[in-house]
Design an enzyme around this catalytic site. Structure first.
Site: not given
Ligand code: AMP
Length: 312
Positions: A37-38, A41, A65, A200-202
């Site tokens: 996490l960052h 998240h 995925q 919304k990054k994704d």
């Molecule tokens: P992930 O762990 O990469 O699958 O991401 C989990 C959730 O965090 C997803 O809904 C991503 O779109 C969101 N997310 C990841 N990075 C960011 C970011 N930099 N800004 C906003 N949401 C993020």
């Protein structure tokens, strides 16, 4: 201030926690993640708190995925550090299952793909008539993810958001959104949240989840949350850990040229071709390789942009 967080690994246990809490009048938000996490998240957790009083964060690296040639086996993870961050921001439950998928085939055995093909009557080769004689041809190979590669053949049901999953990132990652939509549907069925927050990054992923919820009548409110960037402008991502200092410098060109394109649009530039060309040029000049660059209207169907351009 750090708070107590309950860690749940079992589907039945989280479902029963969720049902008990809802019957006591609580509202539950789910933030699905793959961990490592960052602040991006964490911002989703903060957004979730505006919509619900109990927060569940799921941490699960979803094998369905990832294509077999992608980075499932080296995807970064650090559960203890995630736990600390979630305690600090204050969440109620971390749902951290070891595996979300059935591992056995219907006969109750973990079979090889050969067994299943035999059991189901599926043959990888078929005979077709051609000019009076019959020839044997290979069936078009089935799309497969790391889940199928692992032989987890108990799982057969997939959600495909058919139009939205095809364009943009879906072109080069044909099984990605099938895996995302399916695992999110499973998480919704297991956690039964009132609200779920996605970044919304994704962007395409967020739109696909909204569409799935609408089309399949899930009783979950989907919230889209803004992109969080590092101080140098790079969007935060767990995978940024793969970048060398030089790679990171190159990657900064993405935000730089997208910001320029945004200002040009705001000051009246309307040529999509010119905007796309300058985006692609700046990334290429910085040493990047472009998978695709497309300009679409916010509410347009993502699979059919007006003038798709891509270059490798
Ligand atoms: P992930 O762990 O990469 O699958 O991401 C989990 C959730 O965090 C997803 O809904 C991503 O779109 C969101 N997310 C990841 N990075 C960011 C970011 N930099 N800004 C906003 N949401 C993020």
């Amino acid at each position: 201030m750090a708070t107590e967080v309950e860690i749940i690994t079992c589907k039945n246990q989280i479902r029963s926690w969720s049902r008990t809490m809802r019957s006591n009048g609580h509202k539950i938000a789910l933030v699905p993640t793959m961990g490592y996490l960052h602040q991006g998240h964490i911002s989703l957790v903060e957004e979730a708190k505006k919509h619900a009083n109990l927060i569940v964060v799921s941490i699960y690296i979803n094998p369905s995925q990832f294509a077999p040639n992608e980075d499932l086996t080296r995807y970064p993870s650090d559960f203890n550090s995630d736990l600390l961050k979630l305690k600090q921001v204050g969440v109620n439950v971390i749902f951290h299952p070891e595996n979300l998928y059935e591992t056995n085939s219907e006969s109750g055995q973990t079979g090889s793909s050969e067994n299943v093909e035999r059991e189901s009557g599926f043959e990888p080769k078929i005979e077709i008539e051609s000019g009076g004689s019959s020839v044997t041809v290979e069936r078009e190979s089935e799309l497969s993810s790391c889940l199928e590669e692992r032989g987890q053949l108990g799982h057969q049901t997939w959600i495909r958001v058919e139009k939205l999953e095809k364009g943009l990132c879906g072109k080069s990652r044909p099984i990605f959104f099938r895996g995302v939509a399916t695992v999110v549907a499973k998480l919704f069925n297991v956690v039964e949240p009132d609200v779920a927050v996605f970044g919304k990054k994704d962007y395409q992923q967020w739109r696909i989840i909204c569409r799935m919820v609408q089309d399949l009548d899930f009783s979950v409110e989907v919230i889209g949350s803004e992109i969080v960037r590092d101080a140098d402008g790079l969007a935060m991502s767990s995978r940024n850990v793969y970048l060398s200092a030089y790679g990171r410098q190159k990657a900064l060109s993405i935000n730089r040229c997208l910001s320029k394109a945004k200002s040009s649009i705001q000051s009246g530039e309307i040529s999509c071709k010119q905007l796309r060309d300058s985006v692609m040029q700046e990334i290429c000049e910085a040493g990047g390789r472009i998978d695709y660059a497309e300009i679409i209207l916010g509410k347009a169907p993502l699979s059919c942009p007006p003038n798709p351009v891509s270059s490798k």
